[in-house]
Design an enzyme around this catalytic site. Structure first.
Site, PDB file in Angstrom:
ATOM      1  N   SER A 142       0.830  -1.274  -0.065  1.00 25.32           N
ATOM      2  CA  SER A 142       0.041   0.123  -0.147  1.00 25.32           C
ATOM      3  C   SER A 142       0.746   1.283   0.076  1.00 25.32           C
ATOM      4  O   SER A 142       0.327   2.318  -0.282  1.00 25.32           O
ATOM      5  CB  SER A 142      -0.917  -0.109   1.479  1.00 25.32           C
ATOM      6  OG  SER A 142      -0.463   0.357   2.695  1.00 25.32           O
ATOM      7  N   LYS A 185       0.489   4.756   6.840  1.00 17.78           N
ATOM      8  CA  LYS A 185      -0.184   5.429   5.749  1.00 17.78           C
ATOM      9  C   LYS A 185       0.538   6.836   5.798  1.00 17.78           C
ATOM     10  O   LYS A 185       1.042   7.324   6.798  1.00 17.78           O
ATOM     11  CB  LYS A 185      -1.586   5.418   5.942  1.00 17.78           C
ATOM     12  CG  LYS A 185      -2.178   4.006   5.990  1.00 17.78           C
ATOM     13  CD  LYS A 185      -2.189   3.461   4.570  1.00 17.78           C
ATOM     14  CE  LYS A 185      -3.033   2.099   4.964  1.00 17.78           C
ATOM     15  NZ  LYS A 185      -2.649   1.078   3.639  1.00 17.78           N
TER      16      LYS A 185
END
Length: 182
Positions: free
Chosen positions: A40, A83
């Site tokens: 990701s 993230k």
């Protein structure tokens, strides 16, 4: 002779206790090692990268846009997400059909996303999302392959849930270095 041996054992024991206490304090309050699991954050971080997470700077400063943060995944114990912060407290985030990210109605100028966000990956950000006073909107750099704030499963990240910011990549050696804003 026995007294000298006992003194030496006591001295060594106290030294080891001090080292263990110092190590515990560092791991608990200052720094943590973590490993990237998944793709990701591709473009910036790769599967298998090992990082040091700075756990102390957010005790004195607020997280900033584009910081890479670590936080626990709320539905699975001992699982942490890595993230990038896109939206800050009080801001409104939205993504249009062309994949443009808007903060308070203005296009976000950034170069972290690996590719243009496809319409099927806009998720809940298709509608304006206004962040609370302690909430952050996060996304992976691999925008079309990331479970992040665009999904209900992750949603907005509360300030208290942020463990720290990714600080230094320690492995693999050829990629070692401090992670900074581009």
């Amino acid at each position: 002779m026995k007294k000298k041996i006992l003194q030496e054992l006591l001295s060594t024991g106290l030294y080891l206790l001090f080292v263990l206490l110092l190590t515990w304090l560092l791991i608990t309050f200052v720094i943590q090692r973590t490993e990237v699991d998944g793709s990701s954050m591709e473009g910036t971080l790769s599967h298998g990268d090992n990082l040091f997470v700075d756990k102390i700077s957010y005790r004195f400063n607020e997280p900033e846009r584009f910081d890479i943060i670590v936080f626990p995944f709320q539905y699975q114990e001992d699982t942490y997400y890595i993230k990038r912060i896109i939206g800050l407290p009080g801001e409104t985030v939205q993504i249009d059909e062309q994949g443009n990210i808007y903060i308070n109605g203005e296009i976000l100028k950034e170069s972290y996303g690996l590719e243009v966000i496809k319409p099927e990956n806009i998720g809940r950000a298709a509608q304006p999302i206004t962040l609370g006073e302690d909430e952050y909107f996060v996304m992976g750099d691999n925008r079309n392959n990331s479970s992040d704030s665009r999904t209900e499963v992750v949603g907005n990240i509360h300030r208290d849930d942020i463990i720290g910011r990714a600080w230094v990549r320690i492995w693999p050696f050829e990629k070692m270095g401090v992670l900074q804003h581009q």
